[in-house]
Design a protein around this motif. Sequence first.
Motif, PDB file in Angstrom:
ATOM      1  N   VAL A 223       0.877  -1.173   0.000  1.00 23.84           N
ATOM      2  CA  VAL A 223       0.000   0.000   0.000  1.00 23.84           C
ATOM      3  C   VAL A 223       0.915   1.223   0.000  1.00 23.84           C
ATOM      4  O   VAL A 223       1.922   1.256   0.715  1.00 23.84           O
ATOM      5  CB  VAL A 223      -0.880   0.007   1.273  1.00 23.84           C
ATOM      6  N   GLY A 224       0.614   2.194  -0.861  1.00 24.34           N
ATOM      7  CA  GLY A 224       1.403   3.443  -0.890  1.00 24.34           C
ATOM      8  C   GLY A 224       0.656   4.480  -0.057  1.00 24.34           C
ATOM      9  O   GLY A 224       0.503   4.343   1.156  1.00 24.34           O
ATOM     10  N   GLU A 225       0.115   5.499  -0.730  1.00 22.93           N
ATOM     11  CA  GLU A 225      -0.683   6.541  -0.051  1.00 22.93           C
ATOM     12  C   GLU A 225      -2.041   5.959   0.334  1.00 22.93           C
ATOM     13  O   GLU A 225      -2.752   5.426  -0.514  1.00 22.93           O
ATOM     14  CB  GLU A 225      -0.933   7.696  -1.037  1.00 22.93           C
ATOM     15  N   TRP A 226      -2.402   6.038   1.635  1.00 19.61           N
ATOM     16  CA  TRP A 226      -3.754   5.613   2.046  1.00 19.61           C
ATOM     17  C   TRP A 226      -4.036   6.273   3.379  1.00 19.61           C
ATOM     18  O   TRP A 226      -3.776   5.680   4.436  1.00 19.61           O
ATOM     19  CB  TRP A 226      -3.829   4.086   2.137  1.00 19.61           C
ATOM     20  N   GLN A 227      -4.562   7.550   3.294  1.00 14.32           N
ATOM     21  CA  GLN A 227      -4.799   8.339   4.519  1.00 14.32           C
ATOM     22  C   GLN A 227      -5.690   7.556   5.489  1.00 14.32           C
ATOM     23  O   GLN A 227      -5.527   7.618   6.682  1.00 14.32           O
ATOM     24  CB  GLN A 227      -5.497   9.677   4.161  1.00 14.32           C
ATOM     25  N   ALA A 228      -6.648   6.836   4.928  1.00 17.50           N
ATOM     26  CA  ALA A 228      -7.645   6.170   5.786  1.00 17.50           C
ATOM     27  C   ALA A 228      -7.091   4.878   6.393  1.00 17.50           C
ATOM     28  O   ALA A 228      -7.774   4.182   7.121  1.00 17.50           O
ATOM     29  CB  ALA A 228      -8.882   5.855   4.954  1.00 17.50           C
ATOM     30  N   GLY A 229      -5.826   4.566   6.076  1.00 16.29           N
ATOM     31  CA  GLY A 229      -5.272   3.282   6.525  1.00 16.29           C
ATOM     32  C   GLY A 229      -5.193   3.171   8.037  1.00 16.29           C
ATOM     33  O   GLY A 229      -4.842   4.138   8.712  1.00 16.29           O
ATOM     34  N   THR A 230      -5.520   1.986   8.572  1.00 12.24           N
ATOM     35  CA  THR A 230      -5.447   1.797  10.039  1.00 12.24           C
ATOM     36  C   THR A 230      -4.663   0.531  10.392  1.00 12.24           C
ATOM     37  O   THR A 230      -4.581   0.154  11.550  1.00 12.24           O
ATOM     38  CB  THR A 230      -6.879   1.610  10.606  1.00 12.24           C
ATOM     39  N   SER A 231      -4.086  -0.131   9.385  1.00  7.88           N
ATOM     40  CA  SER A 231      -3.392  -1.399   9.691  1.00  7.88           C
ATOM     41  C   SER A 231      -2.145  -1.128  10.525  1.00  7.88           C
ATOM     42  O   SER A 231      -1.527  -0.068  10.404  1.00  7.88           O
ATOM     43  CB  SER A 231      -2.974  -2.098   8.394  1.00  7.88           C
ATOM     44  N   ALA A 232      -1.753  -2.131  11.327  1.00  9.21           N
ATOM     45  CA  ALA A 232      -0.543  -1.985  12.161  1.00  9.21           C
ATOM     46  C   ALA A 232       0.644  -2.668  11.488  1.00  9.21           C
ATOM     47  O   ALA A 232       1.796  -2.369  11.808  1.00  9.21           O
ATOM     48  CB  ALA A 232      -0.790  -2.628  13.521  1.00  9.21           C
ATOM     49  N   THR A 233       0.384  -3.575  10.541  1.00  8.55           N
ATOM     50  CA  THR A 233       1.503  -4.326   9.949  1.00  8.55           C
ATOM     51  C   THR A 233       1.374  -4.441   8.434  1.00  8.55           C
ATOM     52  O   THR A 233       0.273  -4.311   7.869  1.00  8.55           O
ATOM     53  CB  THR A 233       1.516  -5.778  10.510  1.00  8.55           C
ATOM     54  N   HIS A 234       2.499  -4.736   7.822  1.00  2.70           N
ATOM     55  CA  HIS A 234       2.523  -4.931   6.355  1.00  2.70           C
ATOM     56  C   HIS A 234       1.718  -6.193   6.001  1.00  2.70           C
ATOM     57  O   HIS A 234       1.004  -6.236   5.003  1.00  2.70           O
ATOM     58  CB  HIS A 234       3.968  -5.069   5.880  1.00  2.70           C
ATOM     59  N   SER A 235       1.790  -7.216   6.845  1.00  2.52           N
ATOM     60  CA  SER A 235       1.052  -8.461   6.527  1.00  2.52           C
ATOM     61  C   SER A 235      -0.454  -8.203   6.518  1.00  2.52           C
ATOM     62  O   SER A 235      -1.177  -8.750   5.681  1.00  2.52           O
ATOM     63  CB  SER A 235       1.400  -9.581   7.508  1.00  2.52           C
ATOM     64  N   GLU A 236      -0.919  -7.279   7.398  1.00  2.00           N
ATOM     65  CA  GLU A 236      -2.348  -6.922   7.333  1.00  2.00           C
ATOM     66  C   GLU A 236      -2.654  -6.216   6.012  1.00  2.00           C
ATOM     67  O   GLU A 236      -3.704  -6.420   5.406  1.00  2.00           O
ATOM     68  CB  GLU A 236      -2.710  -5.985   8.500  1.00  2.00           C
ATOM     69  N   HIS A 237      -1.703  -5.379   5.558  1.00  2.00           N
ATOM     70  CA  HIS A 237      -1.895  -4.719   4.255  1.00  2.00           C
ATOM     71  C   HIS A 237      -2.064  -5.762   3.154  1.00  2.00           C
ATOM     72  O   HIS A 237      -2.954  -5.654   2.309  1.00  2.00           O
ATOM     73  CB  HIS A 237      -0.694  -3.816   3.931  1.00  2.00           C
ATOM     74  N   LEU A 238      -1.200  -6.778   3.158  1.00  2.00           N
ATOM     75  CA  LEU A 238      -1.273  -7.788   2.089  1.00  2.00           C
ATOM     76  C   LEU A 238      -2.625  -8.507   2.114  1.00  2.00           C
ATOM     77  O   LEU A 238      -3.240  -8.750   1.071  1.00  2.00           O
ATOM     78  CB  LEU A 238      -0.125  -8.797   2.222  1.00  2.00           C
ATOM     79  N   GLN A 239      -3.119  -8.794   3.329  1.00  2.00           N
ATOM     80  CA  GLN A 239      -4.430  -9.467   3.413  1.00  2.00           C
ATOM     81  C   GLN A 239      -5.539  -8.536   2.922  1.00  2.00           C
ATOM     82  O   GLN A 239      -6.435  -8.922   2.175  1.00  2.00           O
ATOM     83  CB  GLN A 239      -4.697  -9.901   4.870  1.00  2.00           C
ATOM     84  N   TYR A 240      -5.422  -7.246   3.294  1.00  2.00           N
ATOM     85  CA  TYR A 240      -6.454  -6.278   2.897  1.00  2.00           C
ATOM     86  C   TYR A 240      -6.457  -6.086   1.384  1.00  2.00           C
ATOM     87  O   TYR A 240      -7.510  -6.060   0.739  1.00  2.00           O
ATOM     88  CB  TYR A 240      -6.213  -4.954   3.620  1.00  2.00           C
ATOM     89  N   LEU A 241      -5.249  -6.010   0.799  1.00  2.00           N
ATOM     90  CA  LEU A 241      -5.154  -5.835  -0.667  1.00  2.00           C
ATOM     91  C   LEU A 241      -5.865  -6.983  -1.379  1.00  2.00           C
ATOM     92  O   LEU A 241      -6.594  -6.790  -2.347  1.00  2.00           O
ATOM     93  CB  LEU A 241      -3.676  -5.770  -1.098  1.00  2.00           C
ATOM     94  N   SER A 242      -5.688  -8.179  -0.861  1.00  2.00           N
ATOM     95  CA  SER A 242      -6.333  -9.349  -1.478  1.00  2.00           C
ATOM     96  C   SER A 242      -7.856  -9.262  -1.326  1.00  2.00           C
ATOM     97  O   SER A 242      -8.606  -9.495  -2.270  1.00  2.00           O
ATOM     98  CB  SER A 242      -5.786 -10.614  -0.818  1.00  2.00           C
ATOM     99  N   GLU A 243      -8.316  -8.830  -0.134  1.00  2.00           N
ATOM    100  CA  GLU A 243      -9.779  -8.680   0.066  1.00  2.00           C
ATOM    101  C   GLU A 243     -10.363  -7.614  -0.870  1.00  2.00           C
ATOM    102  O   GLU A 243     -11.496  -7.713  -1.318  1.00  2.00           O
ATOM    103  CB  GLU A 243     -10.075  -8.264   1.521  1.00  2.00           C
ATOM    104  N   LEU A 244      -9.534  -6.591  -1.189  1.00  2.00           N
ATOM    105  CA  LEU A 244     -10.026  -5.521  -2.070  1.00  2.00           C
ATOM    106  C   LEU A 244     -10.161  -5.997  -3.506  1.00  2.00           C
ATOM    107  O   LEU A 244     -10.719  -5.308  -4.347  1.00  2.00           O
ATOM    108  CB  LEU A 244      -9.074  -4.310  -2.025  1.00  2.00           C
TER     109      LEU A 244
END
Length: 326
Positions: A223-244
Amino acid sequence: MSQIEKKINELRKQLQHYNHQYYVLDNPSVPDAEYDRLMNELIKLEEAHPELITPDSPTQRVGAKPLDVFEKVEHTTPMLSLANAFDVQDLRDFDRRIRESLSVDQVEYVAELKIDGLAVSLRYQDGVFVQGATRGDGSVGEDITQNLRTVRSIPLAINETNPIEVRGEVFMPKQSFLKLNEKRQEQELDLFANPRNAAAGSLRQLDPKIAAERNLDVFIYAVGEWQAGTSATHSEHLQYLSELGFKTNPEWKKCDNIDEVIQYVESWIDRRNELAYDIDGIVIKVDRLEYQDILKTTAKSPRWAIAYKFPAEEVVTKLIDVDFSV
Ligand SMILES: NC(=O)c1cc2c(=O)c3cc(F)ccc3oc2nc1N
């Protein structure tokens, strides 16, 4: 909403779902004939009602006309390049430096295959793909939105209405590369040296119809720019990207320490030829985003990530047997 609009929206949802199954999950859920029938029905309805066409419609993948030039795009967050590690000691030094800077005993990492393609940035506004760019010099890249729209595994719409920018690697699968070079051999065109050059050459085409034929694919890795982001870890980002609805590489692994990272790296050195795409190493990232913020970056590279480079494979290109006897 008119009956026509209802029908068009229903067809779009169905086709977007089938696209996701086929191109992102590599798990086709309908026969091609059924997919084509629905697509043709949507094309006919949109031809009859052009005012209802939206940029995120599945019919709008290849539409654009050739460009004269690629516009420049400023990256709001620089797209830096990764420092390299060449042996296990480099990885241990990387880990020691990080633990000392953070004054912690143990740091969790995420290890990912390093896809050998072209880095791109994709921006979405109100859930719609609005712009895609190359890395360029890290601060300014080229606007290749029209070509990226032809990459079937890049979603034209996602269910995140906040502005979000994601980063990934566009690549050409090995099989597509071999087929493309065979075709070029027949047409007596010069051949691409490797899938990475073929992918780069395809994305540099000013005519999106050419890019659309090159069977390009993508893995989104951050994830690059994402003001609304609330994840604490990169691994959560990877899971979220897949859900998106983004295509993320399934081989990533969360590691509790550098020893687990080293095991992962060693497990992949001899397995790369199993993959349908080229990799040139493993990327290792500190998992906690607050640690990434503390560690920051040098002018060129993040301090919280490193690329373990595999020794270059002896280049065994499949020599296309040319029949000189005819
Ligand atoms: N080729 C890749 O598969 C890949 C590349 C990068 C980067 O280039 C990269 C560059 C940064 F400054 C920070 C994180 C990154 O993460 C990355 N992660 C990956 N999986």
